[in-house]
Scaffold this motif. Sequence first.
Motif, PDB file in Angstrom:
ATOM      1  N   ASN A  34       1.021  -1.205  -0.222  1.00  0.00           N
ATOM      2  CA  ASN A  34      -0.056  -0.089  -0.242  1.00  0.00           C
ATOM      3  C   ASN A  34       0.957   1.095   0.087  1.00  0.00           C
ATOM      4  OD1 ASN A  34      -1.776   1.974   0.473  1.00  0.00           O
ATOM      5  ND2 ASN A  34      -2.788   1.169   2.167  1.00  0.00           N
ATOM      6  N   GLU A  91       0.068   4.071   2.531  1.00  0.00           N
ATOM      7  CA  GLU A  91       0.479   3.551   3.847  1.00  0.00           C
ATOM      8  C   GLU A  91       1.725   3.767   3.998  1.00  0.00           C
ATOM      9  OE1 GLU A  91       1.504  -0.592   6.083  1.00  0.00           O
ATOM     10  OE2 GLU A  91      -0.266  -0.711   4.750  1.00  0.00           O
ATOM     11  N   LYS A  93      -5.535  -3.195  -2.908  1.00  0.00           N
ATOM     12  CA  LYS A  93      -6.423  -3.886  -2.083  1.00  0.00           C
ATOM     13  C   LYS A  93      -6.505  -5.372  -3.183  1.00  0.00           C
ATOM     14  CE  LYS A  93      -8.911  -0.688   0.333  1.00  0.00           C
ATOM     15  NZ  LYS A  93     -10.268  -0.257   0.643  1.00  0.00           N
ATOM     16  N   TRP A 136      -4.140  -7.877  -2.006  1.00  0.00           N
ATOM     17  CA  TRP A 136      -3.876  -8.274  -0.649  1.00  0.00           C
ATOM     18  C   TRP A 136      -5.059  -9.470  -0.290  1.00  0.00           C
ATOM     19  CZ3 TRP A 136      -5.678  -5.855   4.593  1.00  0.00           C
ATOM     20  CH2 TRP A 136      -5.080  -6.347   5.427  1.00  0.00           C
ATOM     21  N   PRO A 172      -8.528  -9.350   5.075  1.00  0.00           N
ATOM     22  CA  PRO A 172      -9.038  -7.653   4.712  1.00  0.00           C
ATOM     23  C   PRO A 172     -10.410  -7.650   4.821  1.00  0.00           C
ATOM     24  CG  PRO A 172      -8.569  -8.830   2.708  1.00  0.00           C
ATOM     25  CD  PRO A 172      -8.048  -9.727   3.882  1.00  0.00           C
ATOM     26  N   GLU A 193      -8.606  -3.414   8.055  1.00  0.00           N
ATOM     27  CA  GLU A 193      -8.491  -2.337   6.986  1.00  0.00           C
ATOM     28  C   GLU A 193      -7.622  -1.252   7.463  1.00  0.00           C
ATOM     29  OE1 GLU A 193      -8.221  -0.510   4.427  1.00  0.00           O
ATOM     30  OE2 GLU A 193     -10.102  -0.453   4.045  1.00  0.00           O
ATOM     31  N   PRO A 194      -6.299  -1.567   6.808  1.00  0.00           N
ATOM     32  CA  PRO A 194      -5.041  -0.566   7.653  1.00  0.00           C
ATOM     33  C   PRO A 194      -5.359   0.703   7.326  1.00  0.00           C
ATOM     34  CG  PRO A 194      -4.254  -1.835   5.573  1.00  0.00           C
ATOM     35  CD  PRO A 194      -5.559  -2.474   6.140  1.00  0.00           C
ATOM     36  N   THR A 214      -0.191  -4.767   7.887  1.00  0.00           N
ATOM     37  CA  THR A 214      -1.040  -5.708   7.261  1.00  0.00           C
ATOM     38  C   THR A 214      -0.808  -6.909   7.481  1.00  0.00           C
ATOM     39  OG1 THR A 214       0.309  -5.825   5.398  1.00  0.00           O
ATOM     40  CG2 THR A 214      -1.567  -4.111   5.231  1.00  0.00           C
ATOM     41  N   SER A 270      -1.791   0.236  12.718  1.00  0.00           N
ATOM     42  CA  SER A 270      -3.094  -0.451  12.370  1.00  0.00           C
ATOM     43  C   SER A 270      -3.895  -1.025  13.578  1.00  0.00           C
ATOM     44  CB  SER A 270      -3.091  -1.380  11.206  1.00  0.00           C
ATOM     45  OG  SER A 270      -2.476  -2.402  11.547  1.00  0.00           O
TER      46      SER A 270
END
Length: 313
Positions: free
Chosen positions: A80, A83, A116, A119, A132, A149-150, A156, A186
């Motif tokens: 991500n 992130e 997404k 993952w 997720p 949901e980070p 993650t 997270s």
Amino acid sequence: MENTAQRDWTEICVTVPAQATDTAADIANMTVPYGIYIEDYSDLENEAMQIAHVDLISSKLLAKDRTKSIIHIYISPEENPHEAVSFLKERLGAEGIEHEISTAGCKTEDWINNWKKYWHPVKIGRKLLVEPLWEHAENPEGRAVLRLEPGLAFGTGSHPTTRLCLETLEELVFPEAKMLDIGCGSGILSIAALLLGAGSALGVDIDKLAVKTALENAAQNGFEPPAFDARAGDLSSGIDGSFDIVAANIVADVVMQLTPQVPRLLKKGGVFVTGGIIDQRVPEVKRCFAENGFEITQHETSNGWNVFVCKLK
């Protein structure tokens, strides 16, 4: 033909003062489970002589800024980028390192959703299944399911140091254990501990957005205050009480800053779990533990990353 996945990679360039290169590189390494590339021309002439035994250097190299380093991070589609950028800004700022961050590749507005699709649910250790929010997995083994949901917060479960910490917590958590998670991101470590039977967990992070994300993730898994709470703060300042488990999956420099504060936070027989430590920093981290009265009871390693479990002597 160029591979579509390769085109989706994002390059993040972090420019920092040359003297801060080592610390910034440690922080950058936390964003990806593979290598980074560093441009550092601060000692160009000496290094050229040592490697090539010549003092003739191209004019392009001589024109490079010797006062700064550029750290290149390449984010694969399953990571991500948003992130990573958020984490870099937060941690570099916390360390007082001046920095500029630029990106190339995937458009910023696509970051949050593009990664997404790569993952998927992952089994961790013997007891956990990390999912997720947008995807469910079969769970015939009856693993504890951690739904996540980070957002823009680090964690993650895909990074080797996070995975190692989760696997280690499996063996350490006991019913009604009280946990402190410093640099909670997270909230993944705290939530995992609660799912494994801990009685309560408190997360602390310097990033207010990470605190918000951790609280939301905990709620998604059925944990509201006081079972799980989180607050914004620097390291352990303002934290009262004592804990059975103090966890810090951050970077080596921050772990060493934190270590002297941990004894006052641990219950008798409690454990200090640290991650985010690359191989090169292991000797100095071990010295820091010893200087502050800790003995290492467990040391796990994976892909150049290290997790330690310590107890007070």
